[in-house]
Design an enzyme around this catalytic site. Structure first.
Site, PDB file in Angstrom:
ATOM      1  N   HIS A 541      -1.871  22.545  21.323  1.00  0.00           N
ATOM      2  CA  HIS A 541      -2.407  22.630  19.912  1.00  0.00           C
ATOM      3  C   HIS A 541      -3.684  23.201  20.082  1.00  0.00           C
ATOM      4  O   HIS A 541      -4.500  23.024  18.859  1.00  0.00           O
ATOM      5  CB  HIS A 541      -2.554  21.187  19.616  1.00  0.00           C
ATOM      6  CG  HIS A 541      -1.150  20.150  19.871  1.00  0.00           C
ATOM      7  ND1 HIS A 541      -0.511  20.139  18.751  1.00  0.00           N
ATOM      8  CD2 HIS A 541      -0.760  19.647  20.956  1.00  0.00           C
ATOM      9  CE1 HIS A 541       0.525  19.453  18.843  1.00  0.00           C
ATOM     10  NE2 HIS A 541       0.435  19.096  20.237  1.00  0.00           N
ATOM     11  N   LYS A 733      -9.299  15.433   5.783  1.00  0.00           N
ATOM     12  CA  LYS A 733      -9.007  15.565   7.053  1.00  0.00           C
ATOM     13  C   LYS A 733     -10.341  15.250   8.112  1.00  0.00           C
ATOM     14  O   LYS A 733     -11.326  15.138   7.490  1.00  0.00           O
ATOM     15  CB  LYS A 733      -8.685  17.178   7.447  1.00  0.00           C
ATOM     16  CG  LYS A 733      -9.302  18.027   6.611  1.00  0.00           C
ATOM     17  CD  LYS A 733      -8.789  19.672   6.524  1.00  0.00           C
ATOM     18  CE  LYS A 733      -7.663  19.641   5.742  1.00  0.00           C
ATOM     19  NZ  LYS A 733      -6.433  20.018   6.266  1.00  0.00           N
ATOM     20  N   ARG A 734     -10.164  15.562   9.283  1.00  0.00           N
ATOM     21  CA  ARG A 734     -11.369  15.386  10.307  1.00  0.00           C
ATOM     22  C   ARG A 734     -12.412  16.316   9.944  1.00  0.00           C
ATOM     23  O   ARG A 734     -12.289  17.539   9.563  1.00  0.00           O
ATOM     24  CB  ARG A 734     -10.812  15.784  11.538  1.00  0.00           C
ATOM     25  CG  ARG A 734     -11.812  15.431  12.813  1.00  0.00           C
ATOM     26  CD  ARG A 734     -11.195  15.520  14.233  1.00  0.00           C
ATOM     27  NE  ARG A 734     -10.072  16.459  14.268  1.00  0.00           N
ATOM     28  CZ  ARG A 734     -10.444  17.758  14.720  1.00  0.00           C
ATOM     29  NH1 ARG A 734     -11.616  18.188  15.254  1.00  0.00           N
ATOM     30  NH2 ARG A 734      -9.449  18.531  14.860  1.00  0.00           N
ATOM     31  N   LYS A 739     -12.893  23.725   9.669  1.00  0.00           N
ATOM     32  CA  LYS A 739     -12.333  23.071   8.472  1.00  0.00           C
ATOM     33  C   LYS A 739     -12.781  23.422   7.214  1.00  0.00           C
ATOM     34  O   LYS A 739     -12.392  23.287   5.955  1.00  0.00           O
ATOM     35  CB  LYS A 739     -11.788  21.520   8.695  1.00  0.00           C
ATOM     36  CG  LYS A 739     -10.907  21.588   9.838  1.00  0.00           C
ATOM     37  CD  LYS A 739     -10.365  19.975   9.791  1.00  0.00           C
ATOM     38  CE  LYS A 739      -9.804  19.754  11.160  1.00  0.00           C
ATOM     39  NZ  LYS A 739      -8.180  20.300  10.954  1.00  0.00           N
ATOM     40  N   THR A 844      -0.511  19.632   9.828  1.00  0.00           N
ATOM     41  CA  THR A 844       0.557  19.106   9.282  1.00  0.00           C
ATOM     42  C   THR A 844       0.054  18.316   7.954  1.00  0.00           C
ATOM     43  O   THR A 844       0.866  17.793   7.159  1.00  0.00           O
ATOM     44  CB  THR A 844       1.099  18.037  10.124  1.00  0.00           C
ATOM     45  OG1 THR A 844      -0.128  16.916  10.623  1.00  0.00           O
ATOM     46  CG2 THR A 844       1.382  18.431  11.334  1.00  0.00           C
ATOM     47  N   LYS A 848       2.373  17.293   4.355  1.00  0.00           N
ATOM     48  CA  LYS A 848       2.670  15.936   3.390  1.00  0.00           C
ATOM     49  C   LYS A 848       2.153  16.078   2.144  1.00  0.00           C
ATOM     50  O   LYS A 848       2.849  15.700   1.200  1.00  0.00           O
ATOM     51  CB  LYS A 848       1.378  15.108   4.204  1.00  0.00           C
ATOM     52  CG  LYS A 848       1.826  14.677   5.735  1.00  0.00           C
ATOM     53  CD  LYS A 848       0.638  14.026   6.182  1.00  0.00           C
ATOM     54  CE  LYS A 848       0.734  13.919   7.726  1.00  0.00           C
ATOM     55  NZ  LYS A 848      -0.517  13.820   8.408  1.00  0.00           N
TER      56      LYS A 848
END
Length: 998
Positions: A541, A733-734, A739, A844, A848
């Site tokens: 990953h 998200k984290r 990000k 992912t 969702k």
């Protein structure tokens, strides 16, 4: 011969019994539609056989005869006799709509021959060959293609096996079997009355509360045990069926699982959601309230952990023979608490109130060794290595049943907890060294206490390595023990076992398998290595080479001395093979070597995993391309056939059916079926209705309901009231620089600045927004913590500015987890996935949101590239540099990047203390200015604002927005974990479905 009439569902049966055989009566019990061969078998006194340690089995046969002149077709069944089988067979005929006109039973020692004269619903013979074949197949499935192997040999290491009791006579054994069948002749019933009785029984006998006085949490506990009872029935049947059929199994090794809450998911997969709600309502409770009593199992962090949970759900639903293995962390990640805008970490005591979904297997324990020395010994003239450990702990199994949807299959997630070795414990107590005993217990239990210990210190690194080896050692002992229960030849191991490495965390399984095969099983090195390379597949990953896991050699030598020797041997073999293929290209040899030389000599776990695995998987097409062209370029050029792409997916059961029941019902209504819950490709049928006004109205109503639910949650957690007419703009998200939550916050500040400087008339044209951000920062990640603080500082300013009103609000959701995501995702209008291109392996989260009809504002990164192909650019808001442009932008930096004035103005506002904490935010501002802007926030800002403007324009046109939303859901089928698992099963693991008969 004596005749005996046996009642079979109201049909008189004539049985011919041999006088020398014991008379066995089949009472008219209600039929339990399952194969009871695993529990009951009958040994005939006349046969002269006794239970032994040998394996006992029989192969049933079914023949069909249509030669009789009457209107019946005879089915002749010969099989080993066992209690309950007569009822199972008659149940099959009844389910198929057939009539039993008469039946005879003849006993022949341990076997019987049963002849059923059957006609169709019109009283005619069954002459269609296809129908006969279907009936025979259904009977064989119900009887069992071959009876369960019953082994009563000596118990193997690691698991306690109880031998069947030896009764004084055949008749005693028969009476006992009949009594057991009488007591367990039916499944637990799922009607509301039966559920109520079971719930109240658990209130009184499990929770130990009065059934006349118990609260919501106690009702939740009782309901959970009630549901768990039903899972256990299916779970036992599944494991028995797997053992009987002996298929190849996949063992999923992952150090992380974010399972979320189990109650709602289990009830929906069992198909009893409405019955449970009715039962609880009549008892004065609401199902939704009880579901909220459950905490999240804190067994992971971020996308990898949630992916593991989705894949377990798909493995169960698709009937694959699978086991999951992980660690039972006592404290999990951490509980995020926000004080004055700063993140603080507190232990997540998720096990304080118990976990009703797990079953402790105190009899399933394995020793795990650490430290010590390696000695050489000689046996039969051959030298071999012996590892003498310096410390030993016990791994205790905790099993969690994972039910499939629309199937009886329920598979196992087995988690290991560390306990002290009993031998050391007793020695310490016996010698009076109580303090040492307590310290030893604490040191052992620490191994499975904390998810992701801080590895900046030597002690942290050692604990992390201990966790990894503890996990793989216990799992492999369990896997090999299970294999040996039915097989003796280890060369068959690759035919029955597939081991999936979920990233490099379980990579120590490779040298551990080699150690077991060479040191304990005494296989030759080449033979052992051949087996090892056939059983492992590896999914990475990671996107950046510098992020790949490395273990210092001195640490490995101290903790696992024998494993370091084996890794050196593997690397020596690897280097010799490389030299034969590429010559003395020392630079390439150095890059590919498993052992990295340098200031700190280390083991490259990814290189070890690639060389010793038959398949290497990327998690999106873009990620796979990056692995092949950058991260593992040397390996790809050497073994291109090893590399595959398995784009990640998420389970629609959790992310639509559980989290968005209103949308689930709407989809089923318009598709005319619920089959899409298992066959998600059917969602494409929504495209036909994407422009239908009636669907638009219902779709908008569902979205409004979900937004109301989210608005109530925001008010409850933050005290902020938000408008339902505003666009709910979400990024959860984290928290990480790549990000780019900071880009989102800078965009929010720019929006605030624009509104603040607008004329009042112009403000009427502004699309109102509720900006929602959530996520945790790693405890040692200072820059991520500063991003969280900046978010709160900006929110404090905006939310209290009367000039802005409801046009813009900013909310930070604390302690983000799976259950919070189930609340947020259905209520989101727009979701941001804005990582710098080339940094997200898959992502992912966007899948969702896509399933729930949320529109995406995103960069072309990770799986977003494939989402673009599936739903089209017109149904998304794309921006930013592409992967191939990022390197150039970084290399040339400020010489080609013209940072927009709006971006510079916002950064200056933060730097000058407009939002307070001027000194604290200086270093954060430094990371986005000039050549230090590694993640290209400035370079992408202009196109980011353009994408935001396009989203505003589309939101105003609700007809267009709703159509885009419908098309997003319709195109999400490709991103189901069902498709991912199907690809793994066919292309990587080589396993087939093994469906448990109904």
């Amino acid at each position: 011969m004596s005749a005996l009439s046996l009642p079979i569902l109201g049909v008189p049966v004539r049985s011919s019994l041999s006088l020398s055989s014991p008379t066995i009566l089949f009472p008219p019990f209600s039929v339990r539609a399952k194969d009871l061969s695993s529990r009951f078998f009958i040994c005939q006194a006349s046969s002269g056989t006794n239970p032994t340690s040998e394996t006992v089995f029989a192969v049933p046969t079914i023949s069909v005869d249509n030669s009789e002149e009457d209107e019946s077709t005879s089915f002749v069944i010969r099989a080993r006799n066992r209690i309950g089988l007569l009822q199972v067979i008659t149940r099959v005929f009844k389910v198929l709509g057939l009539r039993i006109d008469k039946a005879t039973v003849e006993f022949e020692g341990d076997y019987f021959t049963k002849t059923f004269f059957v006609s169709d619903s019109h009283g005619n013979k069954i002459e269609n060959l296809e129908s006969i074949d279907r009936i025979k197949k259904a009977l064989m499935d119900a009887i069992g293609g071959d009876d369960l192997t019953i082994s009563t040999g000596p118990a193997t290491r690691g698991i306690v096996v109880r031998k069947p009791g030896l009764l004084s006579s055949s008749m005693d054994r028969t009476a006992k079997a009949e009594r057991m069948f009488e007591l367990m002749d039916g499944f637990l019933k799922n009607d509301p009355v039966s559920l109520q009785k079971d719930i109240l029984d658990h209130v009184e006998y499990t929770v130990a509360r009065s059934r006349f006085s118990f609260d919501d949490f106690e009702a939740y506990q009782a309901l959970s045990h009630c549901i768990r009872d039903r899972l256990i029935e299916r779970w036992h049947d599944t494991q028995i069926h797997f053992k009987r059929k002996d298929p190849k199994r996949v063992y999923f090794l992952s150090l992380e699982y974010l399972m979320g809450r189990s109650l709602s998911n289990s009830i929906i997969n069992l198909g009893i959601r409405d019955q449970c709600a009715d039962a609880l309502s009549q008892l004065g409770f609401e199902f939704e309230v009880l579901a909220e009593q459950e905490g999240d199992a804190a067994l992971g962090n971020g996308g990898l952990a949630r992916l593991s949970a989705c894949q377990m759900d798909s493995l169960a639903t698709m009937d694959f023979p699978a086991w999951g293995y992980g660690l039972r962390y006592q404290y999990g990640l951490f509980r995020q608490v926000i004080l004055d805008g700063f993140q603080h970490e507190q232990p997540d005591y998720w096990l304080n109130f118990g976990n009703p979904w797990e079953i402790e297997r105190v009899h399933v324990t394995y020793p795990v060794k650490f430290y010590g020395t390696v000695e050489e010994d000689i046996s039969n003239g051959e030298k071999y290595k012996v590892w003498i450990p310096g410390e030993m702990v016990e791994a205790v199994a905790y099993d969690n049943p994972i039910p499939g949807y629309g199937t009886r299959n329920t598979i196992t997630l087995r988690l290991w907890a560390a306990k002290p070795s009993n031998q050391h414990d007793m020695e310490a107590y016996n010698t009076g060294d109580y303090i040492d005993a307590v310290v030893t217990r604490q040191r052992a239990e620490t191994i499975s206490s904390i998810l992701y210990p801080d590895d900046r210190s030597h002690q942290g690194k050692e604990l992390r390595l201990k966790q990894q080896y503890f996990f793989v050692s216990a799992s492999l002992q369990d896997i090999i023990r299970r294999f040996k229960d039915g097989h003796k030849d280890l060369n068959q191991f690759p035919d029955k076992v597939a081991l999936q490495l979920n990233d490099t965390h379980p990579a120590l399984a490779i040298p551990e398998v080699m150690r077991i095969l060479v040191d304990e099983e005494r296989l030759g090195w080449n033979e052992a290595f051949d087996i090892t390379c056939k059983i492992f597949s590896f999914t990475t990953h990671t996107v950046l080479a510098e992020a790949l896991e490395k273990i210092p050699v001195d640490l490995l030598e101290s903790l696992l001395p024998r494993h370091l020797q084996i890794i050196y041997d593997i690397n020596s073999y690897f280097m010799e093979e490389l030299k034969r293929r590429i010559g003395l290209d020392y630079n390439r040899l150095s890059r590919m070597s498993i052992v990295e030389e340098g200031a700190v000599k280390s083991i490259r776990m990814a290189n070890l995993s690639i060389f010793c695995s038959h398949t290497v998987n990327g998690v999106s097409r873009l990620h796979s391309e990056l692995l092949q062209t950058r991260v593992f370029k040397d390996f790809y050029e050497m073994w291109p056939e090893k590399f595959q792409c398995k784009t990640n997916g998420v389970t629609q059961r959790r992310w639509i059916v559980v989290s968005n029941p209103s949308l689930c019902a709407l989809i089923s209504k318009w598709l005319g079926t619920e089959s899409w819950i298992r066959d998600i490709d059917l969602l494409m049928g929504l495209r036909e209705y994407a422009a239908d006004i009636s669907l638009h109205q219902e779709w908008q109503m569902v979205r409004k309901i979900n937004k109301m639910r989210l608005a109530e949650y925001i008010e409850a957690t933050s005290g902020l009231k938000v408008s339902l007419d505003a666009m709910f703009d979400v990024q959860i998200k984290r928290i990480h620089e790549y990000k780019r939550q900071l880009l989102n916050i800078i965009g929010i500040i720019h929006r605030y600045d624009c509104i603040k400087n607008m004329a009042k008339d112009d403000r009427k044209k502004v699309v109102p927004r509720i900006c929602i951000i959530g996520g945790k920062a790693a405890p040692g990640y200072e820059m991520a913590k500063k991003i969280i603080k900046l978010c709160h500082a900006v929110a404090e300013k905006i939310n209290n500015d009367s000039d802005i009103g409801d046009l813009l609000k900013l909310v930070f959701i604390p302690d983000y987890n799976v259950s919070v995501a189930e609340m947020i995702i259905p209520g989101a209008d727009l979701s941001q996935h804005i990582s710098t291109a080339g940094h997200e392996a898959s992502g992912t989260g966007c899948m969702k949101f896509l399933m729930n009809g949320c529109l995406l504002l995103a960069t072309a990164d990770g799986s977003t590239v494939e989402i673009i192909e599936e739903i089209g650019e017109d149904n998304m808001f794309l921006f930013g540099a592409k992967v191939h442009e990022v390197a150039t932008l970084r290399e040339k930096g400020s010489t080609i990047i013209k940072v927009p004035l709006q971006f510079a103005r916002v950064v200056r506002m933060v730097r000058d203390g407009y939002f307070g904490f001027q000194d604290y935010f200086q270093s954060l501002c430094d990371t986005v200015e000039g050549s230090d802007d590694y993640y290209l926030l400035g370079a992408d800002f202009e196109s980011y604002l353009e994408a935001q403007a396009a989203a505003d324009k589309a939101f105003v046109d609700q007809k267009k927005w709703t159509q885009m939303s419908i098309l997003s859901t319709a195109g999400s089928g490709r991103f189901s974990s069902d498709r991912t698992i199907q690809d793994y099963a066919e292309q990587t693991w080589g396993i087939e479905p093994c469906r448990c008969p109904l």
